[in-house]
Design an enzyme around this catalytic site. Structure first.
Site, PDB file in Angstrom:
ATOM      1  N   HIS A 129      75.090 -20.837 -30.734  1.00 22.58           N
ATOM      2  CA  HIS A 129      74.304 -21.483 -30.003  1.00 22.58           C
ATOM      3  C   HIS A 129      74.233 -20.622 -28.516  1.00 22.58           C
ATOM      4  CE1 HIS A 129      75.048 -24.235 -26.363  1.00 22.58           C
ATOM      5  NE2 HIS A 129      73.863 -24.739 -26.617  1.00 22.58           N
ATOM      6  N   ARG A 133      69.999 -22.613 -17.948  1.00 20.92           N
ATOM      7  CA  ARG A 133      69.015 -23.831 -17.525  1.00 20.92           C
ATOM      8  C   ARG A 133      69.228 -23.920 -15.942  1.00 20.92           C
ATOM      9  NH1 ARG A 133      73.235 -25.894 -20.276  1.00 20.92           N
ATOM     10  NH2 ARG A 133      74.605 -27.489 -19.336  1.00 20.92           N
ATOM     11  N   HIS A 193      86.407 -37.479 -32.507  1.00 21.96           N
ATOM     12  CA  HIS A 193      86.745 -38.072 -33.906  1.00 21.96           C
ATOM     13  C   HIS A 193      86.950 -37.406 -35.063  1.00 21.96           C
ATOM     14  CE1 HIS A 193      82.347 -36.817 -34.335  1.00 21.96           C
ATOM     15  NE2 HIS A 193      82.465 -36.983 -35.364  1.00 21.96           N
ATOM     16  N   GLY A 276      62.207 -37.809 -22.461  1.00 13.26           N
ATOM     17  CA  GLY A 276      61.002 -37.938 -23.086  1.00 13.26           C
ATOM     18  C   GLY A 276      60.641 -36.618 -23.421  1.00 13.26           C
TER      19      GLY A 276
END
Length: 293
Positions: A129, A133, A193, A276
Site C-alpha cells: 500500500h 496527499r 481486534h 461523497g
C-alpha cells in the site's frame, strides 16, 4: 478573490498525477516482461467523481485497476483532486486536527492525492500500500501519506530491503524522521481486534504542517519517489517462486485481515465515503478474493 494557495494546490495535484503515471507505466512494464504474448496486463482506466450534496462539480480523478495479470492479481492506482464543503460528521472528525477548529464555521475543503494497493498472484510476493496527499481548508493545510508492506509469507530480508529504501529517502530530511514515522506506521496499521499488525510496517505520517510548505511538499515527494525502488526489488526476487495450495490458503486468509483493517479502521476509507467520493474508487483497496477461518 484569488486563493494564494492556488499555485501550490496545482503543483501538488500535478505531482500526484505524475507519480500515478510513473507507477502505472512501471507496473505495465513489469507485466510486459513476465507475461505470455497473448496475456499482457493492462490497467483499465475510468473517471471518478465526487458527489456533492447540491449536485455541483466537486472534482474527481482517475481510477486505474489491473486485474488478472501474471504478476498482479489486482492492483489499483487512484489519483483524485476534490473540493467542496465537508458534511457534519466529517467536520466533527476533522475539527480535532491541529489548526482545523475553524471548520465548524467555514467547512470548505480541497484535497488531492494518490492511493495505491496491490494484491499479488504469487503468495511469496507481498501485497503493498502507498499513498500521499495534501489537504487544505481556509483554516490550515497538511500533508500525509506513507507506504507499508503486507506479506502473507514473511521474509526478513525483504522487510529489511523495503525499510532501507524508505529510510534513505526520509534521511534526506532529517535523521529523526524515519524512526518516528516507522513507529507511527506500526501503531497505525495495528489491528486491535486481532491483536496483531496487518503487515511488516513501513512509514506513516499525517497532519504534516511545519509552517514551511515547500519543505513539507519536498518530503512528501520523496515519500512517493521511494515507492518503486522499495517495492520492485522485492517483486523481482519473489515473483517466480513456486507455491502450492497451502501457500494460496495462507494468502487468502491474510487478505481477510487486510480487508478487516481497511473497512473498520482506515482513515482514508472513512474520509472518502464520508465526503461523497466514488465508492468504487474508495473501496479499490479490497482484495479480489479473501477467506476467513
Amino acid at each position: 478573490m484569488t486563493d494564494p494557495f492556488d499555485e501550490r494546490k496545482a503543483r501538488a495535484a500535478a505531482w500526484f498525477r505524475q507519480l500515478r503515471d510513473d507507477i502505472v507505466a512501471a507496473f505495465e512494464d513489469l507485466e510486459d516482461r513476465h507475461q505470455s504474448a497473448d496475456a499482457a496486463g493492462r490497467f483499465d482506466v475510468s473517471q471518478t467523481k465526487r458527489h456533492s450534496e447540491d449536485g455541483s462539480d466537486a472534482g474527481g480523478g482517475l481510477m486505474s485497476v489491473m486485474r488478472g495479470g501474471r504478476v498482479f492479481e489486482k492492483v489499483g492506482v487512484n489519483v483524485s483532486t476534490v473540493h467542496g464543503t465537508l458534511g457534519a460528521r466529517a467536520v466533527a472528525a476533522m475539527s480535532a486536527r491541529k489548526d482545523m477548529e475553524g471548520l465548524r464555521d467555514d467547512p470548505r475543503f480541497w484535497a488531492s492525492g494518490i492511493s495505491l494497493v496491490a494484491h499479488m498472484n504469487n503468495p511469496h510476493v507481498p501485497a503493498v500500500h502507498m499513498n500521499t496527499r495534501m489537504f487544505w481548508t481556509p483554516h490550515g493545510w497538511w500533508f500525509g501519506g506513507g507506504s507499508d508492506l503486507n506479506p502473507c509469507i514473511e521474509y526478513e530480508e525483504d522487510t529489511a530491503d523495503f525499510h532501507a529504501v524508505l529510510k534513505a529517502h526520509c534521511d534526506k530530511h532529517g535523521d529523526d524522521i524515519y524512526p518516528r514515522l516507522k513507529a507511527w506506521a506500526d501503531e497505525y496499521f495495528y489491528v486491535p481486534h486481532r491483536g496483531r499488525a496487518r503487515g511488516v510496517g513501513g512509514i506513516f505520517y499525517d497532519d504534516l504542517n511545519t509552517g514551511d510548505w515547500e519543505a513539507d511538499f519536498a518530503f512528501t515527494q520523496d515519500v512517493g519517489r521511494a515507492f518503486l525502488p522499495a517495492f520492485l526489488g522485492v517483486v523481482e526476487k519473489r515473483r517466480e517462486m513456486a507455491f502450492d495450495e497451502a501457500d494460496r490458503d495462507v494468502q487468502l486468509i491474510h487478505r481477510g485481515l487486510y480487508a478487516e483493517y481497511n473497512l473498520v479502521y482506515d482513515r482514508g476509507t472513512k474520509f472518502g465515503l464520508e465526503t461523497g467520493h466514488d465508492a468504487n474508487a474508495v473501496l479499490m483497496s479490497l482484495p479480489p478474493l479473501a477467506k476467513w477461518v
